[in-house]
Write a protein that holds these residues in place. Structure first.
Motif, PDB file in Angstrom:
ATOM      1  N   LEU A  87       0.802  -1.219   0.000  1.00 51.33           N
ATOM      2  CA  LEU A  87       0.000   0.000   0.000  1.00 51.33           C
ATOM      3  C   LEU A  87       0.839   1.276   0.000  1.00 51.33           C
ATOM      4  CD1 LEU A  87      -2.693  -1.109   2.600  1.00 51.33           C
ATOM      5  CD2 LEU A  87      -3.064  -0.764   0.143  1.00 51.33           C
ATOM      6  N   ASN A  88       2.073   1.180   0.454  1.00 52.00           N
ATOM      7  CA  ASN A  88       2.900   2.374   0.616  1.00 52.00           C
ATOM      8  C   ASN A  88       4.128   2.402  -0.285  1.00 52.00           C
ATOM      9  OD1 ASN A  88       1.722   4.064   2.981  1.00 52.00           O
ATOM     10  ND2 ASN A  88       1.579   1.939   3.673  1.00 52.00           N
ATOM     11  N   THR A  89       4.045   1.711  -1.410  1.00 47.26           N
ATOM     12  CA  THR A  89       5.080   1.779  -2.438  1.00 47.26           C
ATOM     13  C   THR A  89       4.411   2.038  -3.773  1.00 47.26           C
ATOM     14  OG1 THR A  89       4.986  -0.654  -2.622  1.00 47.26           O
ATOM     15  CG2 THR A  89       6.764   0.280  -1.270  1.00 47.26           C
ATOM     16  N   GLN A  90       5.222   2.418  -4.754  1.00 48.72           N
ATOM     17  CA  GLN A  90       4.679   2.722  -6.074  1.00 48.72           C
ATOM     18  C   GLN A  90       5.458   1.963  -7.133  1.00 48.72           C
ATOM     19  OE1 GLN A  90       1.968   4.032  -6.675  1.00 48.72           O
ATOM     20  NE2 GLN A  90       1.558   5.978  -5.712  1.00 48.72           N
ATOM     21  N   TYR A  91       5.158   0.683  -7.269  1.00 46.21           N
ATOM     22  CA  TYR A  91       5.725  -0.108  -8.355  1.00 46.21           C
ATOM     23  C   TYR A  91       4.664  -0.247  -9.455  1.00 46.21           C
ATOM     24  CZ  TYR A  91       9.653  -1.374  -5.370  1.00 46.21           C
ATOM     25  OH  TYR A  91      10.780  -1.331  -4.585  1.00 46.21           O
ATOM     26  N   LYS A  92       5.134  -0.570 -10.629  1.00 42.44           N
ATOM     27  CA  LYS A  92       4.208  -0.728 -11.746  1.00 42.44           C
ATOM     28  C   LYS A  92       3.341  -1.963 -11.569  1.00 42.44           C
ATOM     29  CE  LYS A  92       4.120  -1.041 -16.823  1.00 42.44           C
ATOM     30  NZ  LYS A  92       4.951  -1.090 -18.054  1.00 42.44           N
ATOM     31  N   ASN A  93       3.950  -3.043 -11.073  1.00 43.63           N
ATOM     32  CA  ASN A  93       3.229  -4.304 -10.903  1.00 43.63           C
ATOM     33  C   ASN A  93       3.534  -4.912  -9.536  1.00 43.63           C
ATOM     34  OD1 ASN A  93       2.260  -4.480 -13.761  1.00 43.63           O
ATOM     35  ND2 ASN A  93       4.456  -4.676 -14.158  1.00 43.63           N
ATOM     36  N   TYR A  94       2.594  -5.735  -9.061  1.00 44.39           N
ATOM     37  CA  TYR A  94       2.763  -6.430  -7.789  1.00 44.39           C
ATOM     38  C   TYR A  94       2.355  -7.891  -7.930  1.00 44.39           C
ATOM     39  CZ  TYR A  94       3.089  -1.828  -5.576  1.00 44.39           C
ATOM     40  OH  TYR A  94       3.471  -0.562  -5.231  1.00 44.39           O
ATOM     41  N   VAL A  95       3.101  -8.763  -7.265  1.00 43.38           N
ATOM     42  CA  VAL A  95       2.704 -10.156  -7.091  1.00 43.38           C
ATOM     43  C   VAL A  95       2.580 -10.362  -5.591  1.00 43.38           C
ATOM     44  CG1 VAL A  95       3.298 -12.581  -7.419  1.00 43.38           C
ATOM     45  CG2 VAL A  95       3.920 -10.901  -9.175  1.00 43.38           C
ATOM     46  N   LEU A  96       1.353 -10.569  -5.124  1.00 42.59           N
ATOM     47  CA  LEU A  96       1.078 -10.649  -3.697  1.00 42.59           C
ATOM     48  C   LEU A  96       0.605 -12.053  -3.349  1.00 42.59           C
ATOM     49  CD1 LEU A  96      -0.777  -7.226  -3.390  1.00 42.59           C
ATOM     50  CD2 LEU A  96       1.670  -7.700  -3.131  1.00 42.59           C
ATOM     51  N   ASN A  97       1.365 -12.692  -2.484  1.00 36.17           N
ATOM     52  CA  ASN A  97       1.138 -14.099  -2.173  1.00 36.17           C
ATOM     53  C   ASN A  97       0.964 -14.303  -0.667  1.00 36.17           C
ATOM     54  OD1 ASN A  97       1.459 -17.118  -3.015  1.00 36.17           O
ATOM     55  ND2 ASN A  97       2.897 -16.867  -1.311  1.00 36.17           N
ATOM     56  N   ASP A  98       0.170 -15.278  -0.320  1.00 36.59           N
ATOM     57  CA  ASP A  98       0.068 -15.723   1.069  1.00 36.59           C
ATOM     58  C   ASP A  98      -0.501 -17.127   1.064  1.00 36.59           C
ATOM     59  OD1 ASP A  98       0.234 -13.955   3.855  1.00 36.59           O
ATOM     60  OD2 ASP A  98      -0.937 -15.793   4.049  1.00 36.59           O
ATOM     61  N   ILE A  99      -0.110 -17.924   2.051  1.00 38.69           N
ATOM     62  CA  ILE A  99      -0.583 -19.302   2.120  1.00 38.69           C
ATOM     63  C   ILE A  99      -1.983 -19.393   2.715  1.00 38.69           C
ATOM     64  CG2 ILE A  99       0.287 -19.897   4.418  1.00 38.69           C
ATOM     65  CD1 ILE A  99       0.540 -22.025   1.185  1.00 38.69           C
ATOM     66  N   ASN A 100      -2.452 -18.299   3.300  1.00 39.17           N
ATOM     67  CA  ASN A 100      -3.780 -18.274   3.922  1.00 39.17           C
ATOM     68  C   ASN A 100      -4.853 -18.088   2.848  1.00 39.17           C
ATOM     69  OD1 ASN A 100      -6.208 -17.508   5.228  1.00 39.17           O
ATOM     70  ND2 ASN A 100      -5.080 -16.762   6.999  1.00 39.17           N
ATOM     71  N   LEU A 112      -7.344 -15.064   3.351  1.00 42.88           N
ATOM     72  CA  LEU A 112      -6.763 -13.758   3.069  1.00 42.88           C
ATOM     73  C   LEU A 112      -6.715 -13.494   1.568  1.00 42.88           C
ATOM     74  CD1 LEU A 112      -5.350 -11.299   4.425  1.00 42.88           C
ATOM     75  CD2 LEU A 112      -3.188 -12.479   3.987  1.00 42.88           C
ATOM     76  N   ILE A 113      -6.205 -14.445   0.808  1.00 45.14           N
ATOM     77  CA  ILE A 113      -6.102 -14.266  -0.640  1.00 45.14           C
ATOM     78  C   ILE A 113      -7.489 -14.242  -1.286  1.00 45.14           C
ATOM     79  CG2 ILE A 113      -5.242 -15.296  -2.782  1.00 45.14           C
ATOM     80  CD1 ILE A 113      -3.132 -13.905  -1.017  1.00 45.14           C
ATOM     81  N   GLY A 114      -8.403 -15.051  -0.776  1.00 44.02           N
ATOM     82  CA  GLY A 114      -9.771 -15.020  -1.285  1.00 44.02           C
ATOM     83  C   GLY A 114     -10.411 -13.654  -1.087  1.00 44.02           C
ATOM     84  N   LEU A 115     -10.204 -13.067   0.086  1.00 38.62           N
ATOM     85  CA  LEU A 115     -10.711 -11.724   0.368  1.00 38.62           C
ATOM     86  C   LEU A 115     -10.128 -10.708  -0.600  1.00 38.62           C
ATOM     87  CD1 LEU A 115     -11.958  -9.405   2.005  1.00 38.62           C
ATOM     88  CD2 LEU A 115     -10.063  -9.653   3.642  1.00 38.62           C
ATOM     89  N   TYR A 116      -8.826 -10.749  -0.804  1.00 37.68           N
ATOM     90  CA  TYR A 116      -8.175  -9.775  -1.685  1.00 37.68           C
ATOM     91  C   TYR A 116      -8.655  -9.909  -3.127  1.00 37.68           C
ATOM     92  CZ  TYR A 116      -4.886  -8.658   2.087  1.00 37.68           C
ATOM     93  OH  TYR A 116      -4.308  -8.252   3.264  1.00 37.68           O
ATOM     94  N   ARG A 117      -8.857 -11.127  -3.580  1.00 44.49           N
ATOM     95  CA  ARG A 117      -9.329 -11.323  -4.951  1.00 44.49           C
ATOM     96  C   ARG A 117     -10.738 -10.783  -5.132  1.00 44.49           C
ATOM     97  NH1 ARG A 117      -6.886 -17.474  -5.569  1.00 44.49           N
ATOM     98  NH2 ARG A 117      -4.878 -16.879  -6.511  1.00 44.49           N
ATOM     99  N   HIS A 118     -11.610 -11.030  -4.171  1.00 42.34           N
ATOM    100  CA  HIS A 118     -12.972 -10.507  -4.277  1.00 42.34           C
ATOM    101  C   HIS A 118     -12.974  -8.987  -4.191  1.00 42.34           C
ATOM    102  CE1 HIS A 118     -15.320 -14.161  -4.511  1.00 42.34           C
ATOM    103  NE2 HIS A 118     -14.679 -14.680  -3.479  1.00 42.34           N
TER     104      HIS A 118
END
Length: 287
Positions: free
Chosen positions: A49-62, A65-71
């Motif tokens: 949330l506090n960086t400015q990259y062109k692209n992000y790959v955000l991973n977690d084993i939970n 958490l990932i289901g929430l972010y995708r929705h």
């Protein structure tokens, strides 16, 4: 890369070990010319949330958490609207909380689980996310006077997530599949400060010392091959320093945000271990 002249953004989830208070020190060490930031342990996403990259790959084993972010990425208005319905006084009591928690543990629909997950996060004890060995969410009721509904923070996350892809895979696989030149920031479950402080059940699978070794070894390998620069956060302990023996280590103090005992919420030392391409020693054998 690093946000300048922008308001510092808080995550919409409470999260053990969240990096909001360390953002400035972390971003100072992250390469500024990379196009992609990869986070194998995204957690609440404060660095994202506090960086400015062109692209992000955000991973977690939970998966919750990932289901929430995708929705939230795909249907923010619908999700936020449904979440708001649970932030009423009639749901802010122990009976309602445990009833909703039971529903969550029986629910199979990922959208409904995402809605309830945000409620449990803000109404549960100390903002913890914890599962038992059977995979049941078991955080007790938090007894807050009026839990804050993070609507603005959720919309900010959703907008920024349009430049992100979310994955739910093992951290080592995530790191090894990172695009060449991408910077990798790792915020794993921390090495214990003591034998009794060994909580690692952020997901249904624990994080053993062998996993700490795999992380350090993978970071060193990627930097040595010239593929990726990797930055890792952890407690500043003798074990951590041995794990990261071939990294550039910086120590800092940060206030502990989540602790069961109020008297333990004090500043603790943490390390930032930087495996920079072109500056790694040849010895990459893990401790």
């Amino acid at each position: 890369m690093t946000i300048k002249n922008h308001k510092k953004q808080r995550a919409f989830l409470k999260w053990a070990g969240g990096k909001y208070n360390l953002i400035e020190k972390i971003t100072q060490l992250l390469p500024k010319r990379a196009e992609t930031l990869v986070e194998p342990f995204v957690g609440a996403g404060s660095v994202f949330l506090n960086t400015q990259y062109k692209n992000y790959v955000l991973n977690d084993i939970n998966p919750d958490l990932i289901g929430l972010y995708r929705h939230l990425q795909l249907q923010p208005e619908n999700l936020i609207s449904e979440c708001a319905k649970l932030y009423q006084s009639k749901f802010n009591n122990a009976d309602a909380y445990y009833s909703i928690r039971t529903e969550f543990n029986q629910e199979t629909d990922t959208f409904r689980r995402a809605v309830i997950f945000t409620y449990l996060n803000r109404h549960g004890y100390n903002g913890l996310c914890r599962y038992n060995l059977s995979g049941q969410y078991n955080v007790p009721f938090g007894r807050y006077v009026k839990p804050y509904f993070p609507e603005a923070e959720m919309y900010f996350f959703a907008e920024k997530a349009q430049n992100a892809s979310f994955t739910q895979i093992d951290f080592q696989t995530c790191m090894q599949h990172a695009p060449k030149g991408a910077v990798i920031y790792c915020d794993p479950p921390y090495v214990s400060l003591s034998e009794t402080a060994n909580f690692t059940q952020y997901s249904r699978a624990g994080f053993a010392f062998h996993d700490q070794q795999r992380l350090a070894h993978t970071a060193a390998e990627l930097a040595l091959k010239g593929t990726n620069t990797v930055l890792i956060s952890n407690h500043d302990t003798p074990i951590s320093r041995k794990l990261y023996h071939n990294a550039n280590i910086r120590s800092t103090k940060v206030s502990r945000v989540i602790s069961q005992k109020v008297e333990n919420r004090r500043a603790v030392k943490e390390v930032l271990a930087l495996y920079k391409v072109g500056s790694i020693h040849q010895s990459t054998k893990p401790v």
